[in-house]
Design a protein around this motif. Sequence first.
Motif, PDB file in Angstrom:
ATOM      1  N   PHE A 195       0.810  -1.211   0.000  1.00 53.66           N
ATOM      2  CA  PHE A 195       0.000   0.000   0.000  1.00 53.66           C
ATOM      3  C   PHE A 195       0.854   1.277   0.000  1.00 53.66           C
ATOM      4  CE2 PHE A 195      -2.427  -3.394   1.970  1.00 53.66           C
ATOM      5  CZ  PHE A 195      -3.560  -3.387   1.179  1.00 53.66           C
ATOM      6  N   PHE A 196       2.168   1.134   0.076  1.00 53.32           N
ATOM      7  CA  PHE A 196       3.044   2.306   0.047  1.00 53.32           C
ATOM      8  C   PHE A 196       3.329   2.691  -1.402  1.00 53.32           C
ATOM      9  CE2 PHE A 196       3.480   1.100   4.355  1.00 53.32           C
ATOM     10  CZ  PHE A 196       3.957   2.204   5.047  1.00 53.32           C
ATOM     11  N   ALA A 197       3.272   4.001  -1.676  1.00 54.59           N
ATOM     12  CA  ALA A 197       3.460   4.490  -3.040  1.00 54.59           C
ATOM     13  C   ALA A 197       4.878   4.236  -3.545  1.00 54.59           C
ATOM     14  CB  ALA A 197       3.139   5.984  -3.116  1.00 54.59           C
ATOM     15  N   GLU A 198       5.848   4.229  -2.627  1.00 51.81           N
ATOM     16  CA  GLU A 198       7.240   3.991  -3.014  1.00 51.81           C
ATOM     17  C   GLU A 198       7.884   3.044  -1.999  1.00 51.81           C
ATOM     18  OE1 GLU A 198       9.347   7.660  -3.428  1.00 51.81           O
ATOM     19  OE2 GLU A 198       7.768   8.590  -4.649  1.00 51.81           O
ATOM     20  N   ALA A 199       8.786   2.207  -2.496  1.00 51.84           N
ATOM     21  CA  ALA A 199       9.463   1.229  -1.636  1.00 51.84           C
ATOM     22  C   ALA A 199      10.272   1.923  -0.551  1.00 51.84           C
ATOM     23  CB  ALA A 199      10.362   0.330  -2.477  1.00 51.84           C
ATOM     24  N   SER A 200      10.861   3.076  -0.873  1.00 55.40           N
ATOM     25  CA  SER A 200      11.697   3.784   0.102  1.00 55.40           C
ATOM     26  C   SER A 200      10.868   4.264   1.292  1.00 55.40           C
ATOM     27  CB  SER A 200      12.397   4.977  -0.561  1.00 55.40           C
ATOM     28  OG  SER A 200      11.450   5.887  -1.097  1.00 55.40           O
ATOM     29  N   LEU A 201       9.607   4.616   1.049  1.00 55.41           N
ATOM     30  CA  LEU A 201       8.733   5.064   2.130  1.00 55.41           C
ATOM     31  C   LEU A 201       8.427   3.913   3.080  1.00 55.41           C
ATOM     32  CD1 LEU A 201       6.199   7.254   0.084  1.00 55.41           C
ATOM     33  CD2 LEU A 201       8.136   8.044   1.466  1.00 55.41           C
ATOM     34  N   TYR A 202       8.188   2.736   2.506  1.00 57.72           N
ATOM     35  CA  TYR A 202       7.934   1.564   3.342  1.00 57.72           C
ATOM     36  C   TYR A 202       9.181   1.193   4.143  1.00 57.72           C
ATOM     37  CZ  TYR A 202       7.248  -3.232   4.842  1.00 57.72           C
ATOM     38  OH  TYR A 202       7.173  -4.372   5.605  1.00 57.72           O
ATOM     39  N   ASP A 203      10.340   1.243   3.512  1.00 56.33           N
ATOM     40  CA  ASP A 203      11.593   0.900   4.203  1.00 56.33           C
ATOM     41  C   ASP A 203      11.805   1.806   5.411  1.00 56.33           C
ATOM     42  OD1 ASP A 203      12.087  -1.072   2.351  1.00 56.33           O
ATOM     43  OD2 ASP A 203      13.429   0.146   1.119  1.00 56.33           O
ATOM     44  N   GLU A 204      11.506   3.096   5.231  1.00 47.45           N
ATOM     45  CA  GLU A 204      11.652   4.040   6.347  1.00 47.45           C
ATOM     46  C   GLU A 204      10.704   3.685   7.484  1.00 47.45           C
ATOM     47  OE1 GLU A 204      11.329   8.871   7.201  1.00 47.45           O
ATOM     48  OE2 GLU A 204      11.020   8.078   5.183  1.00 47.45           O
ATOM     49  N   PHE A 205       9.457   3.370   7.132  1.00 46.92           N
ATOM     50  CA  PHE A 205       8.466   2.989   8.142  1.00 46.92           C
ATOM     51  C   PHE A 205       8.874   1.698   8.857  1.00 46.92           C
ATOM     52  CE2 PHE A 205       4.841   0.176   8.998  1.00 46.92           C
ATOM     53  CZ  PHE A 205       4.175   0.913   9.967  1.00 46.92           C
ATOM     54  N   ALA A 206       9.261   0.678   8.081  1.00 52.82           N
ATOM     55  CA  ALA A 206       9.610  -0.627   8.651  1.00 52.82           C
ATOM     56  C   ALA A 206      10.823  -0.524   9.567  1.00 52.82           C
ATOM     57  CB  ALA A 206       9.868  -1.630   7.526  1.00 52.82           C
ATOM     58  N   ASN A 207      11.803   0.300   9.191  1.00 52.83           N
ATOM     59  CA  ASN A 207      13.003   0.470  10.014  1.00 52.83           C
ATOM     60  C   ASN A 207      12.667   1.135  11.342  1.00 52.83           C
ATOM     61  OD1 ASN A 207      14.732  -0.718   8.144  1.00 52.83           O
ATOM     62  ND2 ASN A 207      15.191   1.210   7.117  1.00 52.83           N
ATOM     63  N   LEU A 208      11.791   2.135  11.297  1.00 52.98           N
ATOM     64  CA  LEU A 208      11.368   2.798  12.541  1.00 52.98           C
ATOM     65  C   LEU A 208      10.630   1.813  13.447  1.00 52.98           C
ATOM     66  CD1 LEU A 208      10.059   6.269  11.256  1.00 52.98           C
ATOM     67  CD2 LEU A 208      11.983   5.890  12.791  1.00 52.98           C
ATOM     68  N   LEU A 209       9.792   1.000  12.846  1.00 50.52           N
ATOM     69  CA  LEU A 209       9.027   0.021  13.627  1.00 50.52           C
ATOM     70  C   LEU A 209       9.946  -1.024  14.243  1.00 50.52           C
ATOM     71  CD1 LEU A 209       6.087  -0.576  14.355  1.00 50.52           C
ATOM     72  CD2 LEU A 209       5.984  -2.112  12.375  1.00 50.52           C
ATOM     73  N   LYS A 210      10.955  -1.426  13.491  1.00 50.69           N
ATOM     74  CA  LYS A 210      11.900  -2.431  13.974  1.00 50.69           C
ATOM     75  C   LYS A 210      12.731  -1.902  15.142  1.00 50.69           C
ATOM     76  CE  LYS A 210      15.604  -5.467  12.323  1.00 50.69           C
ATOM     77  NZ  LYS A 210      16.439  -5.856  11.147  1.00 50.69           N
TER      78      LYS A 210
END
Length: 341
Positions: free
Chosen positions: A50-65
Amino acid sequence: MSTTSRYQKLFEESIDSIALMDSELKLIEVNESFRNNFEVSATGSSFQDFFAEASLYDEFANLLKENYNVEEFETILESGEGLKKICLINCVRIVEEEQDIYLAVIRDNTRRKNAEQELLKAEKLSMTGKIARSIAHEIRNPLTNLTLALEQLKDEIPDDVDADLYFDIIKRNAERINTLITELLNSSKPKALKLELMSLNEVVNSAIELVKDRLNLKDMELQLDLDQSIPSLQIDKDQLQTAILNLLINAIEAMKEGQGVLKISTWQDDYVYLQIADNGKGISEEHMKMLFEPFFSGKRKGTGLGLLSVQNILHSHNAKIEVTSEVGVKTVFTIQFKSEM
């Protein structure tokens, strides 16, 4: 009690989109709002989709991790139909029976953000107008004195002194300053419209007629896809034609001779749209931020007032303009009109 049933009330009562996800951030359960906003008919999808760009998801996932929760994370999500939404995500880890479960609450801020941007544009345009009027007052008076003094000086210089070259330089530059002031005033002041109900396609076609010679001379291709079913709009034909013409000329000048493809299309959903796309040199991210600023131009001899004037004309028509670009590939201007103005 299952995790899903534990949050059943939250799922049912919240107007925000809510998702329960497993440790790999795959959807376990979503509420009705999530299904409606993102066109999800079944669980099991990855949140990443659902993320428009892979980089946006990576940023979110890293913060969550790193933190096991994410607060007020602003990002761009995309619906199943490709509609982009500006969203705020709050996500927290919940440990259930030695399993990591993530609860995400997603608020769609698209309308608020768009409203803020439109307000900012209006305020910037108003401020530009005030500055322009101040500049005109402060510069035109001494400029007039300079021009009068120049004419007096020409009369007093002896005939045997050759100073015409210098007089010409001073005169040309004084005239250029005066022209720039006039253009700045015209590009930033509110437009008095002479509205009439007419077809947007008609205005587009009239603007195209004015650039056809340029397209043919540069051996460029024109692709038209005009929706004949779009409703008529309240339009000032002359002013809107000027705005469209400015965009067409910019597109032509951005493309390579013999390789250019200019695509012009209109369509409708809740709004009426006009899109002008070229396969030219594109606009860098740095320049995109300054695109509608006065005196900014990507052209060597440009005044940097053309797009400001375009924005002002469209703003007067209650229309919005958006730009996307990829350097060396394309630039796309999309204009959104209200069906009823």
